[in-house]
Design a protein around this motif. Structure first.
Motif: not given
Length: 87
Positions: A9-14, A34-40, A21-23
């Motif tokens: 989990i990474q937070r986008e600075e604003g 079982t899968d890994t899915v990238q999300i915003f 906002k996170y990715t």
């Protein structure tokens, strides 16, 4: 189908304090794998204190989108309530 965890989990600075906002990578357990899915996703706090979560996928996933979004939104909301997301 269920969400196991959110990784990287990474937070986008604003500059707007009520919008975060996170990715991240969501580890999800589907009926066959079982899968890994990238999300915003973003969490916006309204003036009345209500949390509004918006979710997007940069790449298509191989599963119906509505149940995946529902499970992820519930999981993210729970993580936010329990204070496990980066501030």
């Amino acid at each position: 189908m269920r969400v196991i965890e959110l990784q990287n989990i990474q937070r986008e600075e604003g500059q707007i304090f009520y919008l975060r906002k996170y990715t991240c990578d969501a580890v999800m357990e589907f009926p066959t794998s079982t899968d890994t899915v990238q999300i915003f996703f973003s969490i916006e706090t309204s003036p009345m204190g209500k949390k509004i979560i918006e979710l997007s996928f940069p790449q298509p996933i191989n599963y119906p989108l509505i149940p995946v979004k529902k499970a992820l939104l519930e999981y993210i909301f729970t993580e936010e309530l329990e204070g496990r997301l980066p501030c």
